[in-house]
Design an enzyme around this catalytic site. Structure first.
Site, mmCIF file in Angstrom:
data_model
loop_
_atom_site.group_PDB
_atom_site.id
_atom_site.type_symbol
_atom_site.label_atom_id
_atom_site.label_comp_id
_atom_site.label_asym_id
_atom_site.label_seq_id
_atom_site.Cartn_x
_atom_site.Cartn_y
_atom_site.Cartn_z
ATOM 1 N N SER A 285 -2.537 0.831 -4.706
ATOM 2 C CA SER A 285 -2.986 1.886 -3.806
ATOM 3 C C SER A 285 -4.425 2.306 -4.445
ATOM 4 O O SER A 285 -4.605 2.049 -5.484
ATOM 5 C CB SER A 285 -1.965 3.080 -3.843
ATOM 6 N N ASN A 286 -5.284 2.770 -3.427
ATOM 7 C CA ASN A 286 -6.466 3.352 -3.900
ATOM 8 C C ASN A 286 -6.152 4.697 -4.652
ATOM 9 O O ASN A 286 -7.266 5.330 -5.344
ATOM 10 C CB ASN A 286 -7.413 3.697 -3.014
ATOM 11 N N TYR B 194 -0.216 4.965 0.907
ATOM 12 C CA TYR B 194 -0.422 6.135 1.998
ATOM 13 C C TYR B 194 -0.398 5.673 3.258
ATOM 14 O O TYR B 194 -1.300 4.624 3.518
ATOM 15 C CB TYR B 194 -1.629 6.823 1.514
ATOM 16 N N ASP C 158 0.908 -1.139 -0.129
ATOM 17 C CA ASP C 158 0.044 0.059 0.150
ATOM 18 C C ASP C 158 0.746 1.147 0.143
ATOM 19 O O ASP C 158 2.206 1.212 0.331
ATOM 20 C CB ASP C 158 -0.893 -0.067 1.224
ATOM 21 N N ARG D 63 -7.221 13.234 6.555
ATOM 22 C CA ARG D 63 -7.003 11.530 6.332
ATOM 23 C C ARG D 63 -8.289 10.450 6.701
ATOM 24 O O ARG D 63 -8.641 10.014 5.960
ATOM 25 C CB ARG D 63 -5.818 11.122 6.973
#
Length: 221
Positions: free
Chosen positions: A117-118, A13, A11, A42
Site C-alpha cells: 500500500s501507499n 485502500y 492493495d 479520497r
C-alpha cells in the site's frame, strides 16, 4: 494457461478496506455533508500523492490524508476543529473491510499473501490490527519504506524484492485503475477488483482479469 502464482499482493485502500466507511462518522460532524466530504477526501488523497511524487516533494500518507481531509471540508464550506480532525484521521485506522475479504484470504492460506500500500506504517498497522486480518498475511509492505508512491516502478520493484519471487509469479490486485495500470506496466499479472463498475483506463495497459470483488481471484489458484 494461467501462470503459477506464488505471491498474491493486495492493495489496501478500496481493495480490502472501504475508504467510505468513514461516512457515518463524518455525518456526525458535518450533517448532510458526509458523503460529499468522503468522496472529495479520497479524490484529493490520490491527487496529492500523485502531485507530490511528480514534484519530488514527498510526504508520507498520513500527512497526505490529513491535508486532503482539510481540503475536502473546506471545499464543502465547513470548518473542522482540531478534535474532529484527529477523530476523523483515527477513523481511517478503523475502516471496515469488504464482506468477502476474510473468506477469500482464508482460502488462500497456502500462498504468500502480502499487502502492498501507499499507506504509511502508522496508518496500515492499526488498520490491519483492528480488522483482525493480520494473521492471514505473510507481510505488509508500505511504499513509505522507499518514499516512492505507486504507480512508480520503483515502488513495485520494492514489493517484488521483498516478496522474493519472480514478476510472473505475482498476482497483483487493486480496485484502483491507476494502480492496476502501474502494476501491469511493471510486469505483474493483474486482477482489477472493479467494485464501482468503471471503464478500463485508456493507457493501453489492460488488466489480465477483472472482477467485481475479490472472490474472482480464487480462479488463479
Amino acid at each position: 494457461m494461467k501462470p503459477v502464482i506464488k505471491a498474491f499482493i493486495f492493495d489496501a485502500y478500496g481493495t480490502l478496506f472501504d475508504v467510505h466507511s468513514v461516512m457515518e462518522e463524518l455525518e456526525q460532524y458535518f450533517p448532510e455533508k458526509g458523503q460529499a466530504i468522503s468522496q472529495t477526501w479520497r479524490k484529493k488523497q490520490v491527487e496529492y500523492f500523485f502531485m507530490r511524487q511528480i514534484m519530488d516533494r514527498y510526504k508520507p500518507f498520513d500527512h497526505v490524508t490529513r491535508d486532503s481531509l482539510i481540503y475536502a471540508v473546506k471545499e464543502n464550506g465547513q470548518n473542522i476543529s482540531a478534535e474532529a480532525l484527529e477523530k476523523m484521521l483515527n477513523a481511517y485506522r478503523k475502516l471496515a473491510h469488504y464482506d468477502e475479504v476474510s473468506d477469500v484470504l482464508k482460502r488462500l492460506q497456502d500462498k504468500e499473501l502480502i499487502i502492498f500500500s501507499n499507506g504509511s506504517d502508522n496508518m496500515l498497522r492499526p488498520l490491519i490490527d483492528y480488522s483482525g486480518l493480520g494473521p492471514l498475511f505473510t507481510d505488509v509492505i508500505s511504499a513509505d519504506e522507499i518514499k516512492q508512491y505507486k504507480p512508480s516502478p520503483a515502488a513495485y520493484l520494492h514489493a517484488l524484492q521483498k516478496a522474493g519471487v519472480k514478476r510472473e509469479e505475482v498476482l497483483f490486485m487493486s480496485s484502483n485503475g491507476w494502480d492496476i495500470s502501474g502494476a501491469k506496466s511493471f510486469g505483474f499479472n493483474t486482477a482489477w477488483i472493479n467494485r464501482n463498475g468503471l471503464p478500463v483506463e485508456e493507457l493501453q495497459l489492460e488488466p489480465d482479469a477483472e472482477y467485481r470483488d475479490l472472490s474472482g481471484i480464487l480462479k488463479w489458484v
